[in-house]
Design a protein around this motif. Structure first.
Motif, PDB file in Angstrom:
ATOM      1  N   THR A  45     -12.937  -7.285  -3.597  1.00 15.10           N
ATOM      2  CA  THR A  45     -11.648  -7.114  -2.918  1.00 15.10           C
ATOM      3  C   THR A  45     -10.651  -8.175  -3.349  1.00 15.10           C
ATOM      4  O   THR A  45      -9.476  -7.876  -3.606  1.00 15.10           O
ATOM      5  N   VAL A  46     -11.105  -9.429  -3.433  1.00 18.44           N
ATOM      6  CA  VAL A  46     -10.214 -10.528  -3.810  1.00 18.44           C
ATOM      7  C   VAL A  46      -9.680 -10.319  -5.225  1.00 18.44           C
ATOM      8  O   VAL A  46      -8.490 -10.545  -5.499  1.00 18.44           O
ATOM      9  N   LEU A  47     -10.537  -9.868  -6.140  1.00  9.98           N
ATOM     10  CA  LEU A  47     -10.071  -9.629  -7.510  1.00  9.98           C
ATOM     11  C   LEU A  47      -9.109  -8.437  -7.562  1.00  9.98           C
ATOM     12  O   LEU A  47      -8.081  -8.489  -8.254  1.00  9.98           O
ATOM     13  N   ILE A  48      -9.427  -7.378  -6.834  1.00 14.10           N
ATOM     14  CA  ILE A  48      -8.518  -6.217  -6.789  1.00 14.10           C
ATOM     15  C   ILE A  48      -7.149  -6.637  -6.262  1.00 14.10           C
ATOM     16  O   ILE A  48      -6.108  -6.264  -6.809  1.00 14.10           O
ATOM     17  N   ASN A  49      -7.148  -7.444  -5.218  1.00 19.82           N
ATOM     18  CA  ASN A  49      -5.876  -7.906  -4.651  1.00 19.82           C
ATOM     19  C   ASN A  49      -5.131  -8.792  -5.644  1.00 19.82           C
ATOM     20  O   ASN A  49      -3.902  -8.695  -5.780  1.00 19.82           O
ATOM     21  N   GLY A  50      -5.866  -9.662  -6.357  1.00 22.65           N
ATOM     22  CA  GLY A  50      -5.239 -10.513  -7.353  1.00 22.65           C
ATOM     23  C   GLY A  50      -4.579  -9.701  -8.454  1.00 22.65           C
ATOM     24  O   GLY A  50      -3.438  -9.971  -8.847  1.00 22.65           O
ATOM     25  N   LEU A  51      -5.284  -8.706  -8.945  1.00 24.68           N
ATOM     26  CA  LEU A  51      -4.709  -7.831  -9.971  1.00 24.68           C
ATOM     27  C   LEU A  51      -3.471  -7.111  -9.433  1.00 24.68           C
ATOM     28  O   LEU A  51      -2.467  -6.956 -10.131  1.00 24.68           O
ATOM     29  N   ALA A  52      -3.538  -6.706  -8.175  1.00 23.27           N
ATOM     30  CA  ALA A  52      -2.426  -5.969  -7.559  1.00 23.27           C
ATOM     31  C   ALA A  52      -1.162  -6.805  -7.497  1.00 23.27           C
ATOM     32  O   ALA A  52      -0.081  -6.362  -7.908  1.00 23.27           O
TER      33      ALA A  52
ATOM     34  N   HIS B 237      -0.855  -5.767 -12.132  1.00 25.15           N
ATOM     35  CA  HIS B 237      -1.830  -5.020 -12.931  1.00 25.15           C
ATOM     36  C   HIS B 237      -2.425  -3.896 -12.079  1.00 25.15           C
ATOM     37  O   HIS B 237      -3.628  -3.870 -11.773  1.00 25.15           O
ATOM     38  N   SER B 238      -1.581  -2.965 -11.688  1.00 23.44           N
ATOM     39  CA  SER B 238      -2.005  -1.916 -10.745  1.00 23.44           C
ATOM     40  C   SER B 238      -3.097  -1.023 -11.323  1.00 23.44           C
ATOM     41  O   SER B 238      -4.070  -0.687 -10.630  1.00 23.44           O
ATOM     42  N   GLY B 239      -2.941  -0.620 -12.582  1.00 20.22           N
ATOM     43  CA  GLY B 239      -3.953   0.232 -13.208  1.00 20.22           C
ATOM     44  C   GLY B 239      -5.306  -0.441 -13.263  1.00 20.22           C
ATOM     45  O   GLY B 239      -6.338   0.168 -12.958  1.00 20.22           O
ATOM     46  N   GLU B 240      -5.313  -1.731 -13.654  1.00 17.71           N
ATOM     47  CA  GLU B 240      -6.575  -2.485 -13.724  1.00 17.71           C
ATOM     48  C   GLU B 240      -7.199  -2.636 -12.333  1.00 17.71           C
ATOM     49  O   GLU B 240      -8.420  -2.609 -12.185  1.00 17.71           O
ATOM     50  N   ALA B 241      -6.344  -2.794 -11.308  1.00 16.23           N
ATOM     51  CA  ALA B 241      -6.860  -2.903  -9.937  1.00 16.23           C
ATOM     52  C   ALA B 241      -7.583  -1.627  -9.524  1.00 16.23           C
ATOM     53  O   ALA B 241      -8.670  -1.673  -8.925  1.00 16.23           O
ATOM     54  N   LEU B 242      -7.004  -0.467  -9.847  1.00 11.81           N
ATOM     55  CA  LEU B 242      -7.646   0.804  -9.519  1.00 11.81           C
ATOM     56  C   LEU B 242      -8.926   0.997 -10.329  1.00 11.81           C
ATOM     57  O   LEU B 242      -9.920   1.530  -9.813  1.00 11.81           O
ATOM     58  N   ASP B 243      -8.920   0.553 -11.593  1.00  9.64           N
ATOM     59  CA  ASP B 243     -10.143   0.619 -12.404  1.00  9.64           C
ATOM     60  C   ASP B 243     -11.246  -0.222 -11.765  1.00  9.64           C
ATOM     61  O   ASP B 243     -12.412   0.204 -11.715  1.00  9.64           O
ATOM     62  N   MET B 244     -10.883  -1.398 -11.285  1.00  9.65           N
ATOM     63  CA  MET B 244     -11.862  -2.279 -10.643  1.00  9.65           C
ATOM     64  C   MET B 244     -12.397  -1.658  -9.356  1.00  9.65           C
ATOM     65  O   MET B 244     -13.583  -1.779  -9.036  1.00  9.65           O
ATOM     66  N   PHE B 245     -11.531  -0.969  -8.620  1.00  7.04           N
ATOM     67  CA  PHE B 245     -11.952  -0.294  -7.398  1.00  7.04           C
ATOM     68  C   PHE B 245     -12.981   0.786  -7.716  1.00  7.04           C
ATOM     69  O   PHE B 245     -14.015   0.906  -7.043  1.00  7.04           O
ATOM     70  N   ARG B 246     -12.734   1.558  -8.780  1.00 12.17           N
ATOM     71  CA  ARG B 246     -13.687   2.604  -9.179  1.00 12.17           C
ATOM     72  C   ARG B 246     -15.010   1.991  -9.636  1.00 12.17           C
ATOM     73  O   ARG B 246     -16.093   2.510  -9.331  1.00 12.17           O
ATOM     74  N   GLU B 247     -14.912   0.863 -10.343  1.00  5.93           N
ATOM     75  CA  GLU B 247     -16.130   0.194 -10.809  1.00  5.93           C
ATOM     76  C   GLU B 247     -16.939  -0.347  -9.636  1.00  5.93           C
ATOM     77  O   GLU B 247     -18.166  -0.302  -9.633  1.00  5.93           O
ATOM     78  N   MET B 248     -16.241  -0.849  -8.637  1.00  2.00           N
ATOM     79  CA  MET B 248     -16.911  -1.343  -7.429  1.00  2.00           C
ATOM     80  C   MET B 248     -17.711  -0.231  -6.759  1.00  2.00           C
ATOM     81  O   MET B 248     -18.861  -0.419  -6.348  1.00  2.00           O
ATOM     82  N   LYS B 249     -17.115   0.952  -6.664  1.00  2.46           N
ATOM     83  CA  LYS B 249     -17.818   2.076  -6.036  1.00  2.46           C
ATOM     84  C   LYS B 249     -19.019   2.503  -6.875  1.00  2.46           C
ATOM     85  O   LYS B 249     -20.076   2.836  -6.318  1.00  2.46           O
ATOM     86  N   ARG B 250     -18.860   2.457  -8.204  1.00  3.43           N
ATOM     87  CA  ARG B 250     -20.006   2.805  -9.066  1.00  3.43           C
ATOM     88  C   ARG B 250     -21.148   1.803  -8.915  1.00  3.43           C
ATOM     89  O   ARG B 250     -22.312   2.139  -9.105  1.00  3.43           O
TER      90      ARG B 250
ATOM     91  N   VAL C 205      -6.171  -2.113  -2.473  1.00  2.00           N
ATOM     92  CA  VAL C 205      -5.956  -0.986  -3.391  1.00  2.00           C
ATOM     93  C   VAL C 205      -4.603  -0.340  -3.124  1.00  2.00           C
ATOM     94  O   VAL C 205      -3.864   0.007  -4.057  1.00  2.00           O
ATOM     95  N   LEU C 206      -4.235  -0.203  -1.854  1.00  2.00           N
ATOM     96  CA  LEU C 206      -2.940   0.382  -1.519  1.00  2.00           C
ATOM     97  C   LEU C 206      -1.790  -0.530  -1.946  1.00  2.00           C
ATOM     98  O   LEU C 206      -0.727  -0.058  -2.354  1.00  2.00           O
ATOM     99  N   VAL C 207      -2.005  -1.840  -1.863  1.00  2.00           N
ATOM    100  CA  VAL C 207      -0.999  -2.783  -2.370  1.00  2.00           C
ATOM    101  C   VAL C 207      -0.802  -2.576  -3.867  1.00  2.00           C
ATOM    102  O   VAL C 207       0.328  -2.588  -4.377  1.00  2.00           O
TER     103      VAL C 207
END
Length: 558
Positions: A256-263, A267-280, A293-295
């Motif tokens: 979450t902290v990394l996704i927020n940092g990217l956001a 780096h919105s696209g990279e944040a969403l990629d990280m979110f998908r990777e987290m779920k995988r 993720v919404l941010v």
């Protein structure tokens, strides 16, 4: 819990339920099984004829973390029943008070009972004072301690860090290293990292990272996660990614902290990629994850992706969206200019929108020059939070932008009548292990005159290359020259001018601004980055802006 029940049943069957030694063992079992055991523990405790200090202490200790209100209530009952507290009682009572942000009068009672010289009580007092914002109280206790252990130093460092005194926290950390043979532990370093994060001081952050490596401190998940957040808040999300990739174990907060940092770095696209990777990776996102993720979607203008994420909160994970999630969606729609949809979305919220949501709408309306909708949002805010200075400033700027100077003056007059002052803008410049502060319109900085003169010369040079000060938000009844001068001395401009003047070989300039960067300063930074061949990183109230070669990482979508 089963073991606790079995112990209690055995005491009843053997007739030992009132035996002091057996009861102590039972109470300790309750404490070990907390918080699940606490309701049962209270029912058993209520049947003890004359609980002693040990019995109270054990139950207070069991409740201090997960049910602090019960811990404080038990202490009140203890005092009412005439049972004397001891030096074991207060550390846990004070811990509970700290979590509830109460207990201002506890210190007096401790002195009255003669327990103020116990180091465990003193350490707990420092933590309590820190939690209620009384740095002076904590410092008084700390300074009067004849001996200090690691917890003493860590508690005082934490007190500074949590009360926005980052420099003082780092100074005390250095003093601790000189004071004796004390090796910082994870708790200490988490407070130090927090202090660095608040200052946005990248060089200090790298030193702290190296220090952890040099001292061989175990990089726990908590420590690694804090370092990811620190690097992000210091403006280097690339370093955040390095720490993340080096961590063998990561929890939901780490991702979450990394996704927020990217956001917040754009780096919105990279944040969403990280979110998908987290779920995988098999981890279930929590409310904070979805917020981040919404941010990312909001800062990147990813409206369709944002709708999908918002709907998945309930559909895929069975969680009810929080008011923060609704706020993110309002921000997403508002930034994209979909103001009617944003208002419809707010009208259909299952809970009453708070002032923050209406304030988000107000900002979007001002950005897109929708004055009627802005007035509607302001009216809603007025019902909920009528004395927030930022709302008046936003509406005033909106009127100024379209030349409605009478309405702008009325808003300013309302502020004066309500004695609402505009929050002064200030900026922090981090360079060479130092943090320099600049305040808009303040002449107290030792290099103030020299910096202002240099800044004016920069602006004059930039005019030739197409920069024009954006003066529409400045008051109408002053001359154009005065309007430009008012804009010229915004704190972030002063910080950048000082950096160019003082640190001529520095290729990256890092600035923290307490308010949202204004349109004029944003344009100024783009021009400066190109003319002086510098990267300028500005962290404002909402996000990071990386200016380089005349462009910004936000792509002017902010």
């Amino acid at each position: 819990m089963n073991n606790v029940y079995k112990i209690h049943v055995r005491l009843i069957k053997t007739g030992l339920r009132n035996d002091d030694v057996s009861l102590r063992r039972l109470l300790l079992s309750f404490a070990a099984a907390a918080p699940a055991s606490l309701p049962y523990a209270r029912s058993v405790f209520a049947r003890i004829p004359s609980p002693d200090t040990f019995a109270y202490n054990t139950l207070i200790r069991a409740h201090a973390h997960s049910s602090p209100s019960h811990a404080v209530s038990l202490f009140s009952t203890m005092r009412r029943d005439g049972v004397s507290p001891d030096h074991f009682t207060f550390p846990f009572v004070l811990k509970a008070c700290a979590r509830l942000h109460v207990g201002h009068d506890a210190h007096g009672l401790i002195i009255k009972l003669g327990l103020d010289s116990d180091i465990y009580v003193q350490n707990a007092l420092i933590s309590l004072y820190g939690s209620i914002g009384s740095v002076a109280g904590a410092l008084d206790v700390f300074d009067e301690m004849p001996e200090r252990d690691l917890v003493s130093w860590s508690s005082m460092i934490s007190c500074f860090a949590n009360n926005s005194l980052g420099y003082e926290a780092l100074g005390l950390f250095q003093e601790m290293q000189l004071a004796g043979n004390l090796k910082p532990d994870e708790v200490t370093m988490l407070s130090v990292i927090s202090a660095v994060s608040s200052l946005g001081a990248l060089e200090l952050g790298k030193w702290v990272d190296d220090y952890i490596s040099r001292t061989g401190l175990n990089r726990t998940v908590s420590l690694g996660t804090a370092l990811i957040d620190m690097y992000s808040r210091c403006g280097s999300v690339d370093d955040s990614i390095k720490i993340f990739n080096a961590m063998p174990v990561k929890n939901v907060l780490t991702w979450t902290v990394l996704i927020n940092g990217l956001a917040v770095h754009g780096h919105s696209g990279e944040a969403l990629d990280m979110f998908r990777e987290m779920k995988r990776a098999g981890l279930k996102p929590d409310h904070l994850t979805f917020n981040s993720v919404l941010v990312a979607c909001s800062h990147g203008g990813l409206v369709e992706e944002g709708w999908g994420v918002f709907e998945n909160i309930k559909m895929d994970y069975g969680m009810e969206p929080t008011v923060e999630h609704y706020g993110c969606m309002v921000d997403l729609l508002g930034r994209a200019g979909l103001l009617d949809k944003a208002f419809d979305f707010v009208d259909t919220m299952p809970t009453r929108p708070n002032a923050v949501i209406w304030r988000t709408l107000l900002g979007a309306c001002v950005k897109h020059n929708e004055l009627k909708l802005a007035e509607k949002a302001k009216a809603k805010i007025y019902e909920l939070d009528p004395n927030h200075d930022g709302d008046y400033v936003l509406l005033s700027n909106a009127y100024g932008r379209v030349g409605r100077w009478d309405e702008k003056a009325n808003v300013r007059n309302s502020m004066r009548e309500k004695k609402l002052g505009k929050k002064p803008g200030y900026s922090l410049l981090s360079a060479e292990d130092m943090v320099y502060e600049f305040v808009s319109g303040d002449d107290s900085h030792p290099k103030s005159n020299e910096t202002k003169q240099f800044l004016i010369s920069i602006i004059d040079d930039l005019r030739v290359e197409g920069y024009t000060p954006h003066t529409c938000n400045v008051l109408h009844d002053i001359e154009d020259e005065e309007k430009e001068q008012s804009l010229s001395y915004h704190s972030e401009k002063l910080a950048v001018a000082f950096a160019l003047l003082r640190f001529k070989d520095r290729k990256i300039i890092r600035v923290i601004k307490n308010l949202r960067i204004c349109y004029d300063c944003h344009c100024f930074m783009k021009h400066v980055s190109d003319k002086f061949d510098r990267e300028i990183v500005v962290r404002d109230r909402n996000r990071f802006h990386h200016f380089s070669k005349g462009s910004c990482s936000c792509k002017d979508y902010w």
